[in-house]
Design a protein around this motif. Sequence first.
Motif, mmCIF file in Angstrom:
data_model
loop_
_atom_site.group_PDB
_atom_site.id
_atom_site.type_symbol
_atom_site.label_atom_id
_atom_site.label_comp_id
_atom_site.label_asym_id
_atom_site.label_seq_id
_atom_site.Cartn_x
_atom_site.Cartn_y
_atom_site.Cartn_z
ATOM 1 N N THR A 27 0.827 -1.215 0.000
ATOM 2 C CA THR A 27 0.000 0.000 0.000
ATOM 3 C C THR A 27 0.858 1.260 0.000
ATOM 4 O O THR A 27 0.429 2.314 -0.433
ATOM 5 C CB THR A 27 -0.923 0.031 1.221
ATOM 6 O OG1 THR A 27 -0.109 -0.136 2.373
ATOM 7 C CG2 THR A 27 -1.992 -1.034 1.139
ATOM 8 N N VAL A 28 2.064 1.129 0.523
ATOM 9 C CA VAL A 28 2.927 2.314 0.615
ATOM 10 C C VAL A 28 3.314 2.802 -0.782
ATOM 11 O O VAL A 28 3.265 3.968 -1.097
ATOM 12 C CB VAL A 28 4.183 1.999 1.454
ATOM 13 C CG1 VAL A 28 5.133 3.187 1.469
ATOM 14 C CG2 VAL A 28 3.775 1.615 2.858
ATOM 15 N N GLN A 37 4.837 14.079 -1.845
ATOM 16 C CA GLN A 37 4.298 15.259 -1.152
ATOM 17 C C GLN A 37 5.445 15.933 -0.380
ATOM 18 O O GLN A 37 6.091 15.312 0.466
ATOM 19 C CB GLN A 37 3.194 14.809 -0.183
ATOM 20 C CG GLN A 37 2.584 15.923 0.642
ATOM 21 C CD GLN A 37 1.797 16.920 -0.222
ATOM 22 O OE1 GLN A 37 0.934 16.507 -1.003
ATOM 23 N NE2 GLN A 37 2.115 18.203 -0.124
ATOM 24 N N ASP A 39 6.577 19.088 2.092
ATOM 25 C CA ASP A 39 6.016 20.103 2.999
ATOM 26 C C ASP A 39 7.121 20.940 3.618
ATOM 27 O O ASP A 39 7.985 20.411 4.313
ATOM 28 C CB ASP A 39 5.239 19.408 4.133
ATOM 29 C CG ASP A 39 3.872 18.995 3.660
ATOM 30 O OD1 ASP A 39 3.206 19.815 3.019
ATOM 31 O OD2 ASP A 39 3.511 17.818 3.905
ATOM 32 N N ARG A 61 3.446 19.114 -4.553
ATOM 33 C CA ARG A 61 3.027 17.712 -4.677
ATOM 34 C C ARG A 61 3.252 17.252 -6.108
ATOM 35 O O ARG A 61 3.029 18.013 -7.066
ATOM 36 C CB ARG A 61 1.539 17.617 -4.296
ATOM 37 C CG ARG A 61 0.940 16.245 -4.425
ATOM 38 C CD ARG A 61 -0.576 16.346 -4.232
ATOM 39 N NE ARG A 61 -1.251 15.164 -4.723
ATOM 40 C CZ ARG A 61 -1.532 14.089 -3.964
ATOM 41 N NH1 ARG A 61 -1.226 14.086 -2.695
ATOM 42 N NH2 ARG A 61 -2.144 13.041 -4.487
ATOM 43 N N ASP A 63 2.082 14.178 -8.660
ATOM 44 C CA ASP A 63 1.100 13.090 -8.727
ATOM 45 C C ASP A 63 1.665 11.871 -9.460
ATOM 46 O O ASP A 63 2.634 11.980 -10.212
ATOM 47 C CB ASP A 63 -0.170 13.573 -9.434
ATOM 48 C CG ASP A 63 -0.961 14.499 -8.513
ATOM 49 O OD1 ASP A 63 -1.000 14.208 -7.296
ATOM 50 O OD2 ASP A 63 -1.467 15.528 -9.011
ATOM 51 N N THR A 95 9.389 17.969 5.378
ATOM 52 C CA THR A 95 9.312 16.528 5.129
ATOM 53 C C THR A 95 9.078 16.225 3.653
ATOM 54 O O THR A 95 8.536 17.046 2.910
ATOM 55 C CB THR A 95 8.127 15.877 5.908
ATOM 56 O OG1 THR A 95 6.941 16.606 5.596
ATOM 57 C CG2 THR A 95 8.364 15.864 7.388
ATOM 58 N N ARG A 97 7.314 13.078 1.606
ATOM 59 C CA ARG A 97 6.558 11.816 1.706
ATOM 60 C C ARG A 97 6.405 11.234 0.318
ATOM 61 O O ARG A 97 6.026 11.950 -0.604
ATOM 62 C CB ARG A 97 5.166 12.057 2.298
ATOM 63 C CG ARG A 97 5.198 12.386 3.751
ATOM 64 C CD ARG A 97 3.812 12.697 4.277
ATOM 65 N NE ARG A 97 3.908 12.973 5.686
ATOM 66 C CZ ARG A 97 3.956 12.020 6.612
ATOM 67 N NH1 ARG A 97 3.843 10.758 6.262
ATOM 68 N NH2 ARG A 97 4.078 12.344 7.879
ATOM 69 N N ASN A 99 4.339 8.372 -1.485
ATOM 70 C CA ASN A 99 3.200 7.478 -1.227
ATOM 71 C C ASN A 99 2.949 7.314 0.274
ATOM 72 O O ASN A 99 2.865 6.209 0.798
ATOM 73 C CB ASN A 99 3.405 6.115 -1.876
ATOM 74 C CG ASN A 99 3.216 6.182 -3.382
ATOM 75 O OD1 ASN A 99 3.006 7.269 -3.945
ATOM 76 N ND2 ASN A 99 3.314 5.056 -4.041
ATOM 77 N N ASP A 100 2.941 8.450 0.943
ATOM 78 C CA ASP A 100 2.642 8.514 2.381
ATOM 79 C C ASP A 100 3.766 8.009 3.286
ATOM 80 O O ASP A 100 3.622 8.015 4.506
ATOM 81 C CB ASP A 100 1.336 7.769 2.733
ATOM 82 C CG ASP A 100 0.137 8.609 2.320
ATOM 83 O OD1 ASP A 100 0.300 9.846 2.213
ATOM 84 O OD2 ASP A 100 -0.935 8.023 2.086
ATOM 85 N N LEU A 101 4.872 7.595 2.710
ATOM 86 C CA LEU A 101 6.002 7.191 3.563
ATOM 87 C C LEU A 101 6.949 8.393 3.707
ATOM 88 O O LEU A 101 7.488 8.889 2.707
ATOM 89 C CB LEU A 101 6.753 6.015 2.934
ATOM 90 C CG LEU A 101 7.987 5.562 3.718
ATOM 91 C CD1 LEU A 101 7.587 4.811 4.986
ATOM 92 C CD2 LEU A 101 8.870 4.667 2.866
ATOM 93 N N ALA A 102 7.086 8.857 4.950
ATOM 94 C CA ALA A 102 7.937 10.035 5.180
ATOM 95 C C ALA A 102 9.403 9.606 5.127
ATOM 96 O O ALA A 102 9.952 9.124 6.124
ATOM 97 C CB ALA A 102 7.593 10.649 6.526
#
Lengths: 268, 857
Positions: A27-28, A37, A39, A61, A63, A95, A97, A99-102
């Motif tokens: 899922t990552v 992403q 920030d 970001r 995509d 940070t 990220r 796929n949501d993994l920082a």
Amino acid sequence: MTAKTWWSKLFASNTSQPAFSQNPSATVIASQGAVVQIDKLGKEFQEGEIQRTVLQNVTLRFDSGEFVVLLGHSGSGKSTLLNLISGIDKPSSGTVRINDLAITELDERSRTLFRRDYIGFVFQFFNLIPTLTVLENVTLPQELAGRSSTVAQQSALHLLERVGLADRIHTYPDKLSGGQQQRVAIARALAHDPALILADEPTGNLDEETGQRVLQILLDLTRNTGKTLIMATHNPEIAQLADRVLRVQDGHLTRVIVHPDALEEVVV
Amino acid sequence: MTAVISNRPLWRLAWQRLRQRPLQYLLCIVGIALGVAMMVSIDLANGSAQRAFSLSTDAITGRATHRIEVIAPTGVDESIYSQLRRMRHHSPMAPVVEGYTLVEELGAQPMRLVGVDVFVEAPFRSYFGDDERLDAQSVQLLTEPGAIVLSQDLATQYDLKLGSELHLDIAGQHRTAQVTGIVAPNDTLNRRALSNLLFTDIATAQELLGQVGRLSHIDLIINQPEELQAIAAALPTGLKLETAEAQKNAVQQMTAAFELNLTALSLLALVVGMFLIYNTVTFSVIQRRPIFGILRCLGVTQGQLFTLILAEAALFSVVGSILGVGLGIVLGRSIVGLITQTINDFYFVVSVQQVTLAQSTLFKGLTVGVAAALFASALPALEAMNTAPSLILQRSTLEGKVQKLLPKLALLWVGLTLAGVALLRWQTGGLIAAFSGLFAVLLGAALLVPPLVSLGMKALASVGYQVAGVLGRLAPRDIVRSLSRTSVAIAALMVAVSVIVGVSIMVGSFRGTVVQWLDQTLQADIYVSPPTTTANRVLGKLNPEIVETLKTWDGIRLAVSYNDADVRVVDFDRQAKLISADGDVSQGKRPYAWIRPDLGADPWKALDTGSGAIISEALILRENLASPPETITLETPEGDRTFPVLAVFYDYSSDRGTIILDNDLYTALWHDDRVASLGLFTAPDVSVEETVAVIRTHFKGRQDLLVQSNRSLRQGSLEIFDRTFAITSALRLLAVVVAFIGVLSTLMSLQLERTRELGILRAMGMTPRQLGTLTLLETGLMGTLAGIFAMPLGFALAWILIYVINVRSFGWTLQMALEGRYFWQALLVAIAAALLAGLYPALRLGRMNIATAVRQE
């Protein structure tokens, strides 16, 4: 502590960050492209007494499947941004990220493993390993990950055929032209099927015609497979091929050109 | 038009480079320093021992130009002195009696006891007042029994005053004496010379040394040739007139081979250090090729570049050499004891009170250090000079050149090896030719390293991949890619490790041969001799009563008596050791290198009947004789006598050569019936250890005796053997330390050079652990190669040391004994040294900043 951990720790830099698992959950990372992403990303260097800011407060970001060009002059901070996204360098603040993994919170070893498995790199100066043949250079990232040479060779041969170098697989890099070397580098960057491709001035060291051919190959191989491609360049012509162009100046993201064809610019 | 050339910008560049890579230059300086230190320390220790002996000899010789000596070891009959004086020659003449003693109050070290006649001393030595006037202490010397005069330095050092009592131990006989005079020469040289001398009246010396009625020699000052002829003509048979210099030269010749061996071994560290210098300079040239290309474009001349590189090398070699000299002095002070011990064990008695630093030692250290550095830098400096004025020349150009050079290097190896073999086979070339041959073989082997590494690593790359995956493929290829540097580091380590293998085999073989020789030769159960003033040479004689008592001792079935003396071999015009024996202590088990065909297996029977002499192989080998001579002529008090040679025996106790004669024959010709040692064979069922204890107790108070069982004598002999080679072990270890620095320096430079490439590997996902493994794999491979190459080279070195160097230096045939451990231990040392050297660069790389590394050009 096992001998293996001790050995790893011996060569690792000091960090208290949690380690990234070598097999992150499916899922990552999406199988095709990656969502990146960023920030409030900042990077500062200490140059003697002076502290120099290379990147300041960048938020944006990328995509999945998107082709984004980072446009800017030499020293504007493009390469630093790529280094921070890939985890080659650590930010001073903010940070990243994927796929949501920082990845900015990972330790050195985990960042390395992440990069090895999910990121492909194309450099301006090709950066092939001179002691390895064309085929060996392309299989290198997979072999570093411990994949069998048969599997690694299969995908490498396929890619080398796609870039038109199937007949040069046993040649050493110093016998190839600049364009050929960069094509090998592209094959190497894609051989392990990464979700994210980072290209730092991939045509910067090539003549115009060769540069265009190399760029075409890179785009063919990434866009058709839905991979995310982030490319740093100072060539505005390349920008016209991108989905989105970001202008980087003095460490700031100054303008976002949403549609290159329409030249619709948004000031950040 | 005169062109103006300024080197200032070049020096600035050199300085910047030094600041950028301080560690690299530091390691090179340490390498040079260690090489120079080893040479200086050996030179210093050798020189100090020689100088101490020479000074004390000079102090005794004084202003004498000639001396009358007796051929018999018992000394000159003092009546001869009276006769000569009665002849009323004009030349001054002074009798001297000398011997060695241990003095409890003077740290129980060997001192030279010199008996003089103060009435006739003034022209010779001025320690006892001038001219004909005698000072108070001279009068005391004459009138008080046991009166001794010593130097102010000795008195101060051991807190002795006038009237202090001295307890002398002369070959186990205890005597008491008294300090009646303290002399304080004005000049340093004389003060130092007197620091191991004790003066006494001639009569006292005769009594103390057990030489009543006899003199050691008679000193003369002869300026007129007619006078010389007249005195020579007046001398009875058995006496000879020699120049004062002759004896000194003979003593120096004795230790020449020993010292040359040590010097050659000490040079090995410097040779290994030269590889290090070559590597450092090559690195600095290769890394700066692009800069040199730009400089050439900008108008810097070839000569300027050449000078720049050599000046840099000269600078750090001067610093390294100065440090090396300093370190050498410190090391020399600590090894002087080891060297003087060996000289005492094998050659002559010397006690070094003060380490003397000769200017020649300083000069040699500095010159050799700088010359070695300049020599090693010449090739890379030429390479820099020939840099084309271009901006695009890369290191790969040089590596390409090296690859093309490989066949030529292999040919050079063949050439140098053949030259080395020719030098080694050149019998009359002596030791210098032998060592030159050895160095040629070593250098040739070093030249073969690049082709071998290239071939080996190419073959290994595919195997390495099967074993260690991609890292196993990368490591050997990286070694080949930087062949110009890696092969030099491998060669340096190979040479150092081959020295370990070679010297270990030589020492092991030597020890094995000596053990076997002792086993065969020493068959008696108990050995009795006077205690040694030095270490293993018996200088005194046994009390005749004790000899008689021991010969008939209860429980002793056979006693063999021995005596020894120095003798001049007329055929070869040099001194050798003469042994007289009244029986064979080996009981026929002694091994012989050659026996006269008509004598059967045991030549001793013929010796017993006085029909000839048995000589040691050293006499033949050191004279390069193809076969044993039929006869040997010796100088005897009865004139020169020729003896048929009965056999040639192995003898490892003396490198001067030994001649054995039957005791009766010796006594008749040399007029010396004393006994120096006894070999006792116990009856069956008699306890050796108990007998030893009883003998010791029985003679207590009459003469201290060294009573040793067979076992303890052998043990003692082997202890002396090990002590002799202690310094060799230190030297070979040092060569490895220098090689280790070489590998460390090479690896660090290679990693620096490859930072970008390694950064790319890291960017592509190589973990720090994998990078560490890659680095250590490379260094491990380098160490393994060095170790593997060192094995055959070490064997060749051992062969040369055993069959050429030893034979020419000492005249000893050794049986080569190969043990597996010599080889695998050396391999382990090579791998461990390389891995250890790789650890630091690996650790540094693990913490590299990838972004910076990738950015580097």
